[in-house]
Design an enzyme around this catalytic site. Structure first.
Site, PDB file in Angstrom:
ATOM      1  N   GLY A 101     -14.970  -6.459  12.723  1.00  0.00           N
ATOM      2  CA  GLY A 101     -15.725  -6.673  13.942  1.00  0.00           C
ATOM      3  C   GLY A 101     -15.419  -5.683  15.042  1.00  0.00           C
ATOM      4  N   ASP A 218       4.563 -12.665  10.056  1.00  0.00           N
ATOM      5  CA  ASP A 218       3.297 -12.695   9.309  1.00  0.00           C
ATOM      6  C   ASP A 218       3.447 -12.015   7.954  1.00  0.00           C
ATOM      7  OD1 ASP A 218       0.697 -13.501   8.938  1.00  0.00           O
ATOM      8  OD2 ASP A 218      -0.187 -11.748   9.908  1.00  0.00           O
TER       9      ASP A 218
END
Length: 525
Positions: A101, A218
């Protein structure tokens, strides 16, 4: 056969969180030494006298000492005679590696100046998209701060960073081996010696971050890339937290649910021990084909992480079982790696008994998978739905206000390695004339939500020092063989033979049974 869904990864997605796939990035910000002023008239006159003495039988050129040579500072400015301007035109677009995006990631070739002809990955981000969301601005800031500070064989490098009126450009080393996720997709599960190699290299990267007071938060297969030799490169530092040292905790809720430690989910305060839980979850994923706790939705997954038993397949060795149980302890204080030894505690476990850590750090240990690459430009390890697209960097037709652009001050960067490569081209032997100085998804990771708009790109301790709440402890139980469900496939999971280096092409999907990985964790092909 059902297959894994591609999750947030490295090159395949320039946007930071809510996207199909995610790529690595880092932004550096260093102040290059400014070149000194041009030599004075007296110095130039002295040089003229030196030449005159040479012409009239004076001292020979090799009789001069270094004191007769003028010293000058090597910098981006001085070596490029008023500096090489890094801009989009310096790079030729070759392939599309990812799209999201916020922009695209291209494979590029540098066509001007230093590193001409070298292949890189170029990540292009739209400023207007980033500044609309404070979390995304915070991600960019975190990556910039961390990759400015850390340099390690198993952590990705950024070479250049520059910007135009409406875009940010990050020039990264091209990691042609692709994502570790793709290797798991091909193999289904790893043999223990294969998993051991990758986990060992990852543990060294995590240990280096922890020494710097950084927790990663993460860790997952999509954030682990492989270079052309097959060695690990840790990527994507947007969810990291800085200034977390012994006794310090933070309370931000972030990460990827299936790999998140219980203390993050309970918001009871967490420290670097969360990375060792994630390493255990990653190890379980490698050896079984799925993370240890998965559910139909996030709520059920979280409930399992907090309360359910740890099911260990019967084919795991005793060393692997023991390491998994010690890494996946719900009590963070008793988790392996939580003590003062940090990575050393993990690396001392018998599971890693065959690892020579010095040789591993020097990348002298042969990786279990070596990418079969035809050339430096090979993109065979990346998704063909991107690589077959025509690479086009859309026109930069948007600009931010002056106040909005303040967020991106200090963005431009040239890696020290670039300056060193240029420096090597200069000879420092005495010359006849001294050198002159030059003039002038459900899998979407949960993002941290804490961000100070006035903080911008500056560094500084921002860790929370609040006392953590006492977490509710649920006992972690492990199953025996009788708890293994083997009815679905008619056979228990077992390790598969893997391709040895240089012994043939990669195998396709080799998992002999219906994947245990939930639908939302599989790749959509």
């Amino acid at each position: 056969m059902r297959r894994r869904r591609r999750r947030d990864g490295f090159y395949p997605a320039p946007d930071f969180r809510d996207r199909e796939a995610e790529d690595m990035a880092g932004v550096f910000d260093i102040d290059l030494d400014q070149p000194e002023d041009a030599g004075s008239e007296d110095e130039l006159e002295e040089g003229g006298q030196l030449n005159e003495s040479m012409d009239h039988g004076g001292v020979g050129p090799y009789e001069l000492g270094m004191e007769h040579c003028e010293k000058f500072e090597i910098s981006e400015t001085s070596v490029n005679r008023g500096p090489e301007k890094i801009r989009p035109e310096c790079f030729e677009l070759l392939r599309v590696l990812g799209k999201g995006g916020y922009g695209k990631v291209f494979q590029v070739r540098k066509v001007t100046g230093a590193n001409t002809g070298k292949i890189f990955a170029m990540k292009v981000l739209k400023k207007a998209m980033i500044v609309r969301n404070a979390k995304d601005t915070a991600h960019t800031k975190a990556e910039r701060n961390i990759l400015e500070e850390v340099k390690h064989p198993f952590i990705v490098d950024l070479i250049y960073a520059f910007q135009t009126g409406g875009k940010l450009y990050l020039i990264l080393e091209y990691l042609s081996g692709g994502e570790l996720f793709m290797q798991l997709e091909r193999e289904g599960i790893f043999m223990e010696d294969t998993a051991c190699f990758y986990l060992a290299e990852i543990s060294m990267a995590l240990g280096h971050l922890h020494q710097k007071g950084i927790i990663y938060r993460d860790l997952k297969p999509e954030n682990i890339m492989l270079n052309h030799q097959g060695h690990v490169k840790l990527t994507d530092f947007g969810l990291c937290k800085e200034s977390i040292h012994d006794g310090t905790v933070t309370h931000t809720f972030c990460g990827t649910i299936e790999y998140m430690a219980p203390e993050i989910l309970m918001r009871s305060g967490h420290n670097r021990a969360v990375d060792w839980w994630s390493l255990g979850a990653l190890m379980y994923d490698m050896l079984t084909g799925a993370p240890p706790f998965t559910g139909e939705n996030r709520k059920k997954t979280i409930d399992k992480i907090l309360k359910c038993k740890l099911n260990l397949p019967p084919y795991l060795t005793q060393e692997a079982r023991d390491l998994l149980k010690k890494l996946l302890k719900r009590n963070a204080a008793s988790r392996l790696g939580a003590g003062p030894g940090d990575a050393g505690e993990v690396q001392a476990h018998p599971f890693f008994r065959h690892i020579n850590w010095e040789e591993l750090l020097a990348r002298k240990v042969e990786p279990p998978f070596k990418p079969l690459l035809q050339s430096e430009e090979d993109v065979s390890q990346f998704d063909s739905k991107f690589t077959r697209q025509t690479p086009v960097d859309s026109p930069d037709d948007s600009t931010l206000s002056e106040s909005a652009n303040q967020v991106f001050l200090g963005f431009t960067y040239v890696a020290p390695s670039v300056l060193e490569s240029v420096k090597e081209k200069f000879s420092f032997e005495p010359k006849i004339r001294s050198p002159r100085r030059f003039i002038g998804s459900p899998r979407t990771p949960v993002s941290p939500v804490k961000f100070s708009p006035g903080d911008f790109w500056g560094r500084g301790a921002s860790a929370s020092t609040a006392n953590p709440q006492t977490p509710v402890e649920y006992p972690m139980e492990t199953s025996g063989i009788e708890q293994m469900d083997v009815t679905m496939s008619g056979e228990a999971s077992a390790p598969l033979p893997i391709r040895q280096p240089n012994s043939g092409p990669y195998k396709k999907q080799a998992f002999p049974m219906i994947s245990k990985r939930p639908e939302h964790l599989r790749m959509n092909l």
